[in-house]
Write an enzyme that holds these catalytic residues in place. Sequence first.
Site: not given
Ligand code: FUB
Length: 338
Positions: A32, A239
């Site tokens: 991320d 997301e």
């Molecule tokens: O890294 C944890 C979670 O996985 C993130 O918040 C999401 O975007 C996904 O990448």
Amino acid sequence: GISLLLAAALTGQAQKKTPISQPLVSHLFTADPSAHVFNGKIYIYPSHDIESDTKRDDDGGHFDMKDYHVFSMGAIDGKVTDHGVALDIKDVPWVSRQLWAPDAEFKNGTYYLYFPAKDKEDIFRIGVATSKKPEGPFVAEKEPIKGSYSIDPSVFKDTNGSYYLYFGGIWGGQLQRWKGNTYLGKTDYPKKGETALLPRVAKLSADMKSFAEEVKEVKILDENGKLLMEDDKDKRFFEAAWVHKYNGKYYFSYSTGDTHNIAYAVGDTPYGPFTYKGIVLKPVQGWTNHHSIVEFKGKWYLFYHDVQLTGKTHLRNIKVTELKHNSDGSIQTIEPYK
Ligand code: FUB
């Protein structure tokens, strides 16, 4: 070629894919990556993946991260410096678990780190922490940002000096538990034929630690001006919101989650509405796909991750590759293994 394919099929082995870029670091697992340019260098604010005893589940319980490290690099192909622990879960009083994807910004001599984590009631909230240095260490506020919820905060500084916080994520990110800004206390996914859940945005107050206005939904429209539907699974928001500005237009990019694309939509204001335009990054190895887009020394770059080092979805490694806008403003789709 064909005999290799046949051999792979017979032995059940996955085809080995050739990545277009290599992991930026391999001494830690990272994911991320939110990248920004501060003081002429690139600073990267990623999640710090770890192996833990937590069982794998559909809510991403196995993403059980406990601290953040900040990385910097003076050149895209240059050395990557790990600045050590920037924030530790034990120093954030309101958090119970899961430090997920963070981001950071700078204003008037202070750096602000925004991060999602579960509170003591296991509800995702967004916290903020400050430092005088881009690499930290950061000191967290005692409470999460009032009115914040869900995951994946990303902060966008507009050219007029206003700052906006984008956030939200479905499934493990809990956005489906909220209607508008009200906590339902239960899951309420859109049904077939209904519009998809929408990411959120709010302008930040002058102190960068609170929302200056009520949180709003970010509309993502199709080419006919209609909201994307729940059934548009390869296009709708899941997301990993990110905003960059290019030639006066606002580009809202995000992960489509269970269809694993990084998609983008373009609008005329930081609030949108944004019109869906296409795919920035095709699926990477590993379930999640999460990125940032930044301009550095006249070129644009995509920071992203995959699982090249481990093959395990929750033990990822950050990467970077060049991103190109076409003359009509569209983004050239990146195929991560071609
Ligand atoms: O890294 C944890 C979670 O996985 C993130 O918040 C999401 O975007 C996904 O990448």
